[in-house]
Design a protein around this motif. Structure first.
Motif, short mmCIF file in Angstrom:
data_model
loop_
_atom_site.label_atom_id
_atom_site.label_comp_id
_atom_site.label_asym_id
_atom_site.label_seq_id
_atom_site.Cartn_x
_atom_site.Cartn_y
_atom_site.Cartn_z
N ILE A 1 2.05 -10.67 1.11
CA ILE A 1 3.45 -10.91 1.49
C ILE A 1 4.10 -9.57 1.79
N ASN A 2 4.83 -9.49 2.89
CA ASN A 2 5.53 -8.27 3.30
C ASN A 2 7.03 -8.54 3.35
N ILE A 3 7.81 -7.52 3.03
CA ILE A 3 9.26 -7.58 3.26
C ILE A 3 9.57 -6.71 4.47
N HIS A 4 10.10 -7.35 5.49
CA HIS A 4 10.49 -6.60 6.68
C HIS A 4 11.99 -6.46 6.67
N HIS A 5 12.47 -5.25 6.95
CA HIS A 5 13.91 -5.02 6.82
C HIS A 5 14.64 -5.34 8.13
N THR B 1 -4.50 8.00 6.47
CA THR B 1 -4.28 8.75 7.72
C THR B 1 -4.87 7.90 8.85
N LYS B 2 -4.54 8.25 10.06
CA LYS B 2 -5.10 7.49 11.19
C LYS B 2 -6.62 7.55 11.15
N ALA B 3 -7.14 8.70 10.65
CA ALA B 3 -8.60 8.91 10.65
C ALA B 3 -9.29 8.14 9.53
N ASN B 4 -8.59 7.95 8.39
CA ASN B 4 -9.32 7.38 7.23
C ASN B 4 -8.93 5.93 6.91
N LYS B 5 -8.23 5.25 7.84
CA LYS B 5 -7.75 3.89 7.52
C LYS B 5 -8.86 2.96 7.02
N PRO B 6 -10.07 2.94 7.66
CA PRO B 6 -11.13 2.06 7.15
C PRO B 6 -11.50 2.37 5.69
N LEU C 1 -8.69 -6.85 7.45
CA LEU C 1 -8.10 -7.01 6.11
C LEU C 1 -7.15 -8.21 6.08
N CYS C 2 -6.36 -8.34 7.16
CA CYS C 2 -5.42 -9.48 7.23
C CYS C 2 -6.17 -10.81 7.21
N GLN C 3 -7.29 -10.84 7.91
CA GLN C 3 -8.11 -12.06 7.96
C GLN C 3 -8.69 -12.36 6.58
N TYR D 1 5.75 -1.12 1.89
CA TYR D 1 4.55 -0.33 2.18
C TYR D 1 4.47 -0.18 3.68
N MET D 2 4.46 1.09 4.17
CA MET D 2 4.67 1.29 5.58
C MET D 2 3.42 1.69 6.36
N GLN D 3 2.34 0.99 6.09
CA GLN D 3 1.14 1.20 6.88
C GLN D 3 0.68 -0.13 7.47
N ILE D 4 0.28 -0.11 8.71
CA ILE D 4 -0.19 -1.33 9.37
C ILE D 4 -1.60 -1.64 8.88
N LEU D 5 -1.81 -2.87 8.42
CA LEU D 5 -3.12 -3.27 7.89
C LEU D 5 -4.00 -3.76 9.04
N SER D 6 -5.29 -3.54 8.90
CA SER D 6 -6.24 -3.89 9.98
C SER D 6 -6.35 -5.41 10.12
N ALA E 1 10.95 -12.02 4.40
CA ALA E 1 9.67 -11.97 3.68
C ALA E 1 8.72 -12.93 4.38
N HIS E 2 7.54 -12.41 4.70
CA HIS E 2 6.59 -13.23 5.48
C HIS E 2 5.16 -12.94 5.04
N TYR E 3 4.28 -13.89 5.32
CA TYR E 3 2.87 -13.62 5.10
C TYR E 3 2.40 -12.64 6.17
N VAL E 4 1.49 -11.75 5.79
CA VAL E 4 1.03 -10.71 6.71
C VAL E 4 -0.13 -11.23 7.54
N THR E 5 -0.01 -11.03 8.85
CA THR E 5 -1.12 -11.36 9.76
C THR E 5 -1.40 -10.14 10.63
N ALA E 6 -2.41 -10.23 11.46
CA ALA E 6 -2.76 -9.09 12.31
C ALA E 6 -1.62 -8.79 13.28
N ASP E 7 -0.85 -9.80 13.65
CA ASP E 7 0.28 -9.59 14.57
C ASP E 7 1.48 -9.06 13.78
N LEU E 8 1.79 -7.80 13.98
CA LEU E 8 2.79 -7.10 13.16
C LEU E 8 4.11 -7.86 13.06
N ASP E 9 4.48 -8.16 11.82
CA ASP E 9 5.78 -8.80 11.52
C ASP E 9 5.93 -10.15 12.21
N GLU E 10 4.81 -10.82 12.47
CA GLU E 10 4.89 -12.13 13.12
C GLU E 10 4.31 -13.23 12.24
N1 LIG Z 1 -1.20 -6.10 10.00
C1 LIG Z 1 0.03 -5.96 9.48
N2 LIG Z 1 0.31 -4.87 8.74
C2 LIG Z 1 1.56 -4.72 8.21
C3 LIG Z 1 2.56 -5.67 8.47
C4 LIG Z 1 2.22 -6.83 9.25
O1 LIG Z 1 3.04 -7.73 9.48
N3 LIG Z 1 0.95 -6.93 9.74
N4 LIG Z 1 3.87 -5.43 8.02
C5 LIG Z 1 4.12 -4.00 7.77
C6 LIG Z 1 5.48 -3.55 7.31
N5 LIG Z 1 6.22 -2.99 8.42
C7 LIG Z 1 7.44 -3.58 8.63
O2 LIG Z 1 7.88 -4.38 7.78
C8 LIG Z 1 5.77 -1.90 9.18
C9 LIG Z 1 5.11 -0.87 8.55
C10 LIG Z 1 4.64 0.21 9.29
C11 LIG Z 1 4.83 0.29 10.64
C12 LIG Z 1 4.30 1.46 11.39
O3 LIG Z 1 4.53 1.66 12.56
N6 LIG Z 1 3.50 2.28 10.63
C13 LIG Z 1 2.80 3.46 11.19
C14 LIG Z 1 2.78 4.62 10.21
C15 LIG Z 1 4.19 4.86 9.66
C16 LIG Z 1 4.12 5.96 8.59
O4 LIG Z 1 3.08 6.61 8.46
O5 LIG Z 1 5.14 6.14 7.91
C17 LIG Z 1 1.33 3.07 11.36
O6 LIG Z 1 0.80 2.29 10.50
O7 LIG Z 1 0.74 3.59 12.29
C18 LIG Z 1 5.50 -0.74 11.29
C19 LIG Z 1 5.99 -1.84 10.56
C20 LIG Z 1 3.10 -3.49 6.80
N7 LIG Z 1 1.84 -3.62 7.43
#
Ligand SMILES: Nc1nc2c(c(=O)[nH]1)N[C@@H](CN(C=O)c1ccc(C(=O)N[C@@H](CCC(=O)O)C(=O)O)cc1)CN2
Length: 294
Positions: free
Chosen positions: A187-191, A142-147, A178-180, A170-175, A218-227
Motif C-alpha cells: 500500500i502506498n500513500i500518494h500526496h 541507487t539507479k545502479a543497484n535497484k535489483p 516486485l509489484c507482481q 517511501y520515494m523509490q519506484i518499485l520494479s 492510499a492505493h495498492y501498488v502496481t507497476a503503473d506508477l500511482d495507478e
Molecule cells: N511501481 C511503483 N512504485 C512506487 C509507486 C507505485 O505506484 N508503483 N508509488 C511510489 C510513491 N510515489 C508517489 O507516491 C513516487 C515515489 C517516487 C517517485 C520517483 O520519481 N522516484 C525517483 C527517485 C526519487 C528520489 O530518489 O528521491 C525514482 O524512483 O527514480 C515518483 C512517485 C512508490 N513507488
C-alpha cells in the motif's frame, strides 16, 4: 470465544449467501457482521463475514468443511482469526510524518498490527524506530543497484513473515517484478487526490495548476506508477495565498489519516481488489475498540 473473518470472492450467482450462512450455522457458528457487494458491471461477488464458533469447531475444521462450498461456487476465500495481528513492514524515505503517525497509532493499540520491521533508504528515523524495539533495515537505493536493493527487501519481507508492506512516503519506484510478486500486499500513500498529479512533486504540480483542493490517496501498488486500485482518499482546502511549501504542511495530516484508514481496512480484511478498483466494506462494530486510552 474466537472471532473469525471469512472473505469470499467469486462470480455472482443465486444461492451464495444462503450457502455460506447455512454452512456456518450447521458448523455451530454465529454470524455477528456481514457485508456483501454484487458488481453488476462484471458479475463479480464479494462477501466478508465475521462470526464466532459457539460449538467448539476449530478454524482448521471450519476451513476444511468450507472447501466444499468454495468448490461449488468456484470461490476464492480466506478464513482468518480476527485476533491475529497482521505482520507489517513500514517503508520510509525522508518525510517521516506518516511513519510517526503509524508508530503512534500502533503504540496506543489503535492500529492492531505486528510491525516486524521498518525499511528505509535513509538513516533519518533509525534511532526512533530502534527506540520502539522494532528492527530497522537501511537499504541504499541507487539507479545502479535497484535489483540488489529489491532482493534485500524481499529477504527482509520473507525472513520477517511480512504480509503487508506500507510505503509511508517511501520515494523509490518499485520494479514491475516486485509489484507482481507482492500484488495486493503493498500500500502506498500518494500526496495528491489521484488521478491528478501522479509521480514526483504532486504539490508543485498542484500549485502550478492553481487548484483549490489538495489531497492524499492510499492505493495498492502496481507497476503503473500511482495507478493502483484506490483504497482511501481525502482532501483539504487551500487558497490562492498559499505556496507549494504550504501545501506540504497542510497535506501532512490528510496523508497520515488517509494512510491509517487504508491500513485499518486492509488489516481487517475489508478490502477486495476488483480490477482497477477496490471494494472497501465498512468497519465491523468494535474494530476500533482496541485503542488503549491515555
Ligand atoms: N511501481 C511503483 N512504485 C512506487 C509507486 C507505485 O505506484 N508503483 N508509488 C511510489 C510513491 N510515489 C508517489 O507516491 C513516487 C515515489 C517516487 C517517485 C520517483 O520519481 N522516484 C525517483 C527517485 C526519487 C528520489 O530518489 O528521491 C525514482 O524512483 O527514480 C515518483 C512517485 C512508490 N513507488
Amino acid at each position: 470465544m474466537s472471532q473469525y473473518i471469512l472473505t469470499v470472492s467469486c462470480m455472482s450467482t443465486r444461492g451464495i449467501v444462503a450457502a455460506i450462512s447455512g454452512y456456518l450455522a450447521e458448523k455451530g457458528c454465529n454470524i455477528i457482521d456481514s457485508s456483501q457487494f454484487d458488481d453488476l458491471q462484471n458479475t463479480k461477488f464479494f462477501m466478508r463475514v465475521t462470526f464466532v464458533s459457539e460449538d467448539g469447531a476449530t478454524q482448521a475444521e471450519i476451513r476444511e468443511g468450507f472447501e466444499k462450498v468454495a468448490k461449488q461456487f468456484e470461490m476464492s476465500f480466506e478464513l482468518v482469526d480476527a485476533s491475529r495481528p497482521m505482520k507489517v513492514i513500514l517503508m520510509v524515505s525522508r518525510f517521516g510524518h506518516c511513519l510517526n503517525d503509524l508508530l503512534y497509532r500502533w503504540r496506543i493499540g489503535a492500529l492492531p498490527i505486528d510491525i516486524v520491521g521498518v525499511v528505509s533508504n535513509h538513516h533519518d528515523y533509525q534511532k526512533q524506530v530502534v527506540n520502539h524495539d522494532i528492527p530497522f533495515h537501511h537499504i541504499t537505493v541507487t539507479k545502479a543497484n535497484k535489483p540488489q536493493a529489491e532482493a534485500r527487501l524481499m529477504e527482509v519481507v520473507e525472513q520477517s513473515g511480512a504480509e503487508l508492506v506500507v510505503l509511508a512516503r517511501y520515494m523509490q519506484i518499485l520494479s514491475d517484478a516486485l509489484c507482481q510478486k507482492m500484488s495486493g500486499r503493498i500500500i502506498n500513500i500518494h500526496h495528491s487526490f489521484l488521478p491528478s498529479f501522479k509521480g514526483a512533486n504532486p504539490y508543485k504540480q498542484a500549485y502550478e495548476r492553481g487548484v483549490k483542493l489538495i489531497g492524499a490517496t492510499a492505493h495498492y501498488v502496481t507497476a503503473d506508477l500511482d495507478e493502483g486500485p484506490i483504497i482511501e482518499q481525502d482532501t483539504v482546502r487551500i487558497t490562492h495565498a498559499q505556496s507549494a511549501e504550504d501545501y506540504v504542511s497542510l497535506g501532512r495530516d490528510v496523508e497520515a489519516q488517509v494512510l491509517a484508514r487504508a491500513i485499518h481496512a486492509h488489516i481487517h480484511h475489508r478490502t477486495f481488489i476488483n480490477g482497477n478498483r477496490t471494494v472497501v466494506f465498512p468497519a465491523s462494530p468494535g474494530s476500533y475498540a482496541s485503542e488503549r486510552m491515555g
